[in-house]
Design a protein around this motif. Structure first.
Motif, PDB file in Angstrom:
ATOM      1  N   ASP A  94       0.791  -1.265   0.134  1.00 38.86           N
ATOM      2  CA  ASP A  94      -0.094   0.015   0.040  1.00 38.86           C
ATOM      3  C   ASP A  94       0.729   1.424   0.091  1.00 38.86           C
ATOM      4  OD1 ASP A  94      -2.461  -1.395   0.021  1.00 38.86           O
ATOM      5  OD2 ASP A  94      -2.747  -1.307   2.079  1.00 38.86           O
ATOM      6  N   ASP A  95       1.882   1.347   0.674  1.00 36.61           N
ATOM      7  CA  ASP A  95       2.869   2.328   0.871  1.00 36.61           C
ATOM      8  C   ASP A  95       3.437   2.497  -0.578  1.00 36.61           C
ATOM      9  OD1 ASP A  95       4.139   4.537   2.255  1.00 36.61           O
ATOM     10  OD2 ASP A  95       5.994   3.240   2.015  1.00 36.61           O
ATOM     11  N   LEU A  96       3.981   1.490  -1.082  1.00 34.36           N
ATOM     12  CA  LEU A  96       4.652   1.638  -2.369  1.00 34.36           C
ATOM     13  C   LEU A  96       3.611   2.335  -3.489  1.00 34.36           C
ATOM     14  CD1 LEU A  96       7.105   1.228  -4.177  1.00 34.36           C
ATOM     15  CD2 LEU A  96       6.617  -1.002  -4.251  1.00 34.36           C
ATOM     16  N   ARG A  97       2.552   1.680  -3.524  1.00 35.77           N
ATOM     17  CA  ARG A  97       1.709   1.936  -4.410  1.00 35.77           C
ATOM     18  C   ARG A  97       1.264   3.533  -4.128  1.00 35.77           C
ATOM     19  NH1 ARG A  97      -3.780  -0.334  -2.849  1.00 35.77           N
ATOM     20  NH2 ARG A  97      -3.741   1.468  -1.208  1.00 35.77           N
ATOM     21  N   GLU A  98       1.038   3.877  -3.113  1.00 32.47           N
ATOM     22  CA  GLU A  98       0.771   5.551  -2.791  1.00 32.47           C
ATOM     23  C   GLU A  98       1.931   6.253  -3.242  1.00 32.47           C
ATOM     24  OE1 GLU A  98      -2.454   6.481  -2.514  1.00 32.47           O
ATOM     25  OE2 GLU A  98      -2.817   4.210  -2.683  1.00 32.47           O
ATOM     26  N   ARG A  99       3.117   5.811  -2.818  1.00 34.34           N
ATOM     27  CA  ARG A  99       4.433   6.539  -3.160  1.00 34.34           C
ATOM     28  C   ARG A  99       4.521   6.796  -4.552  1.00 34.34           C
ATOM     29  NH1 ARG A  99       9.141   4.742   0.405  1.00 34.34           N
ATOM     30  NH2 ARG A  99      10.134   6.327  -0.844  1.00 34.34           N
TER      31      ARG A  99
END
Length: 126
Positions: A94-99
């Protein structure tokens, strides 16, 4: 397929190109920020102009998750679903997708030099 609406920044040429690209490959409806109905606007977060949103009858997905959900409702769904299902097993996903979404959004002026579409004409008399 459920009824879903992709809400995007229709003042941005890269955003317009991107939104049109996914809508041409799906059954999604498309609404720009300038054309939001009061009912649709009420369902969006207060800072809705910070990113795209995918609105369904039950949920509102924002930023990177909106793009993910739009792709999963496109003609490419069968091809990418296994990748998403695999990636979701990692807590960093999720963090990678949002970044990744934020990086593209922050550089949309540069991406717009490569792909862009004239934003829709507005009727400012409304």
């Amino acid at each position: 397929m459920d009824d879903a609406t992709l809400v995007y920044d229709d003042d941005c040429g890269f955003c317009t190109w991107s939104a049109d690209w996914i809508v041409e490959r799906s059954d999604l409806d498309l609404v720009g920020f300038s054309d939001l109905s009061p009912e649709l606007r009420e369902r969006l977060p207060d800072d809705y102009e910070e990113c795209a949103h995918l609105v369904t009858d039950e949920d509102v997905y924002s930023c990177g998750e909106s793009v993910e959900q739009a792709v999963l409702r496109s003609e490419y769904a069968d091809d990418v679903r296994p990748l998403y299902e695999f990636a979701r097993h990692f807590e960093e996903y999720d963090d990678l997708r949002e970044r990744a979404y934020r990086w593209v959004a922050d550089n949309r002026d540069k991406f717009g030099m490569v792909v862009s579409k004239t934003p829709p004409a507005r009727n400012d008399d409304d």
